[in-house]
Design an enzyme around this catalytic site. Structure first.
Site, short mmCIF file in Angstrom:
data_model
loop_
_atom_site.label_atom_id
_atom_site.label_comp_id
_atom_site.label_asym_id
_atom_site.label_seq_id
_atom_site.Cartn_x
_atom_site.Cartn_y
_atom_site.Cartn_z
N LEU A 1 0.88 -1.17 0.00
CA LEU A 1 0.00 0.00 0.00
C LEU A 1 0.92 1.22 0.00
O LEU A 1 2.02 1.17 0.57
CB LEU A 1 -0.88 0.03 1.26
CG LEU A 1 -1.95 -1.06 1.40
CD1 LEU A 1 -2.75 -0.86 2.69
CD2 LEU A 1 -2.87 -1.09 0.20
N ASP A 2 0.46 2.30 -0.60
CA ASP A 2 1.25 3.54 -0.60
C ASP A 2 1.45 4.02 0.84
O ASP A 2 0.66 3.67 1.73
CB ASP A 2 0.54 4.64 -1.40
CG ASP A 2 0.38 4.26 -2.86
OD1 ASP A 2 1.15 3.42 -3.34
OD2 ASP A 2 -0.54 4.80 -3.50
N LYS A 3 2.44 4.87 1.02
CA LYS A 3 2.75 5.37 2.37
C LYS A 3 1.53 6.03 3.02
O LYS A 3 1.28 5.90 4.21
CB LYS A 3 3.92 6.36 2.27
CG LYS A 3 4.48 6.79 3.60
CD LYS A 3 5.74 7.63 3.38
CE LYS A 3 6.19 8.25 4.69
NZ LYS A 3 7.33 9.15 4.50
N HIS B 1 0.18 2.31 -7.90
CA HIS B 1 -0.73 3.44 -7.68
C HIS B 1 -2.03 3.32 -8.49
O HIS B 1 -2.56 4.32 -8.97
CB HIS B 1 -0.07 4.77 -8.09
CG HIS B 1 1.12 5.16 -7.23
ND1 HIS B 1 1.23 4.87 -5.90
CD2 HIS B 1 2.25 5.85 -7.56
CE1 HIS B 1 2.36 5.35 -5.43
NE2 HIS B 1 3.01 5.93 -6.40
N LYS C 1 -5.20 5.51 -7.51
CA LYS C 1 -4.94 6.95 -7.66
C LYS C 1 -4.84 7.32 -9.14
O LYS C 1 -5.38 8.35 -9.57
CB LYS C 1 -3.66 7.34 -6.94
CG LYS C 1 -3.80 7.28 -5.42
CD LYS C 1 -2.48 7.60 -4.75
CE LYS C 1 -2.59 7.44 -3.24
NZ LYS C 1 -1.29 7.34 -2.60
#
Ligand code: URA
Length: 237
Positions: free
Chosen positions: A105-107, A188, A191
């Site tokens: 997962l992204d930060k 991503h 997004k």
């Protein structure tokens, strides 16, 4: 045959710190094949030797599967020289060598991260051909039109490549909150998908892997070891 140190086996099977495992050994509570053993360095073969604690046989799990409620601000990696990682959040009593996040997962993304030391299982749930759905709660900038939902259901196009269909459902349309189910996890992806539709993601939270939801009793940063039944729900169709 795989040999493992007795204190390590006890701490992993009973979720004890190494020092608490050693205390059980000192207190003569531990036996191997019926004989009391106080030696923490003793090597045992969990597939053959019967280890008991207070007379009860212990069950050793070769691999561990941990559900983490990832908070924002930590990176999905095992180690990082500058940043706190999801593996850093695993408490010492369940920490083992070789743990890694099965999927990133992204930060700034929060929610369900599976941490394991079982590479084959991770491959099975991440490979796009295996179709393990990952469900996200996505907060957007505006509502998603019916045409945009249809475009994603048909398969979004990113980098000139048509991806697997994405299911989008309104959770709270007034607040632009949607449930989004991915069958693969490109870089991503969520997004980029919504940015392409001119609807930037404001917040992203993974709520479920396969049929297993994030345990609502876990606060951000907390984790728990999954039971065999819970693990099965990840791969259940
Ligand atoms: N899609 C994203 O864009 N980010 C994530 O962290 C997960 C899915």
């Amino acid at each position: 045959m795989e040999l493992i140190r007795l204190d390590k086996l006890l701490s992993q099977a009973l979720l004890l710190s190494r020092s608490d495992a050693k205390k059980k050994l000192r207190d003569s509570q531990v036996a191997i094949n019926g004989k009391v053993c106080k030696n923490a360095d003793m090597k045992v073969d969990p597939s053959v030797d019967i280890v008991t604690v207070g007379g009860q046989p212990i069950v050793y799990q070769k691999y561990v599967y941990i559900m983490l409620h990832k908070p924002a601000g930590v990176v999905s990696a095992s180690k990082d020289p500058n940043e706190k990682t999801v593996v850093d959040l695993v408490p010492s009593e369940i920490r083992r060598k070789g743990l890694f996040p099965a999927g990133r997962l992204d930060k700034d993304t929060t929610g369900f991260v599976l941490i394991t030391d079982d590479g084959d299982f991770a491959h099975r749930i991440l490979a796009p051909g295996k179709h393990v759905p990952k469900t996200y709660r996505v907060t957007l900038t505006r509502t998603v039109s019916e045409a945009e939902v249809a475009e994603l259901a048909d398969g979004p196009v990113l980098d000139d490549e048509k991806l697997l269909p994405v299911a989008v459902q309104a959770v709270c349309e007034e607040k632009y909150i949607y449930s989004v189910v991915l069958m693969e996890g490109r870089y991503h992806q969520i997004k980029r998908m919504f940015a392409k539709q001119g609807n930037p993601v404001v917040a992203l939270h993974r709520t479920q892997m396969g049929q297993l939801p994030l345990d609502p009793s876990l606060l951000p940063g907390e984790c728990k070891v999954l039971s065999a039944g819970e693990l099965e729900r990840i791969t259940m169709q």
